[in-house]
Design an enzyme around this catalytic site. Sequence first.
Site, PDB file in Angstrom:
ATOM      1  N   ASP A  22       0.816  -1.213   0.000  1.00 29.02           N
ATOM      2  CA  ASP A  22       0.000   0.000   0.000  1.00 29.02           C
ATOM      3  C   ASP A  22       0.854   1.268   0.000  1.00 29.02           C
ATOM      4  OD1 ASP A  22      -2.280   1.498   0.027  1.00 29.02           O
ATOM      5  OD2 ASP A  22      -2.789   1.098   2.116  1.00 29.02           O
ATOM      6  N   ASN A  70     -10.905  -3.212  -5.589  1.00 29.43           N
ATOM      7  CA  ASN A  70     -10.123  -2.284  -6.415  1.00 29.43           C
ATOM      8  C   ASN A  70     -10.779  -1.969  -7.760  1.00 29.43           C
ATOM      9  OD1 ASN A  70      -6.880  -3.441  -5.218  1.00 29.43           O
ATOM     10  ND2 ASN A  70      -8.062  -1.648  -4.581  1.00 29.43           N
TER      11      ASN A  70
END
Length: 244
Positions: A22, A70
Amino acid sequence: MKVTLEDIKQKPMPKHIAVIMDGNGRWAKSRGLLRTAGHRMGVQALKNLVLALDELDIHYVTVYAFSTENWKRPADEVNTLMELIVEFLDKELDYMHEKGVRIHPIGDISRLTGKTYDKIVAAQEKTKDNTNIILNVALNYGGRQEIVRAAKNICADVQSGRLAMDDIDEALFGSYLYTAGQPDPDLLIRPSGELRVSNFLLWQIAYTEFWCTNILWPDFGKEHLWQAIWEYQNRDRRYGGLTK
Ligand code: FPP
């Protein structure tokens, strides 16, 4: 303290490391670059991670590359991520294969774009007998989706008589997950300052040690990995019991 390779080699290694890659977007934004430039650097950090693991006695790693959530991102970004996977495999697959890396996608890859799907399946096939590093790449992966899928497959096997209700226990359930046959992650690395699990490996992380850092994924290097391992090695894992 700056941790060295020698420091961590003194103690048992985690068998399996999981990583939530991330912070790519923030890395790019802080440099005035497009988010996709951050993902590109993120791929480089992934390659460095695999090379760093190759120096250690660690044979399982799971990385979160694309979650079931996502898809909510702009189409441009989704497409770039799919292309980056293709590019990575075009460029690095032979090298990964030489290093004994087995590329093992986890998640519902049937929804990926055709080219990405084909490359992933080909990479999986080419590397299927490698045992040095099992690289689970979570693609269109969600922990809840994985658990529901396992439950459905177990029900189907009970319905067809292949399995009896009494056969169902934790070990059997685990054998219906994408990570069947693998040890659960001992260590979960979460960069970028976030402190959540984000639907990652929900079943498998029951007793995993977390290591969270503010480092953004593209900046993550082997020194950070060593630091995470060293801290992991100095934790007291009790699994709900008492210190020995
Ligand atoms: C999270 O950062 C990162 C992702 C959603 C994608 C991670 C994917 C890669 C590093 C590429 C994968 C490639 C291969 C070859 C498997 P973010 O975009 O959420 O960052 P932000 O929170 O700073 O916006």
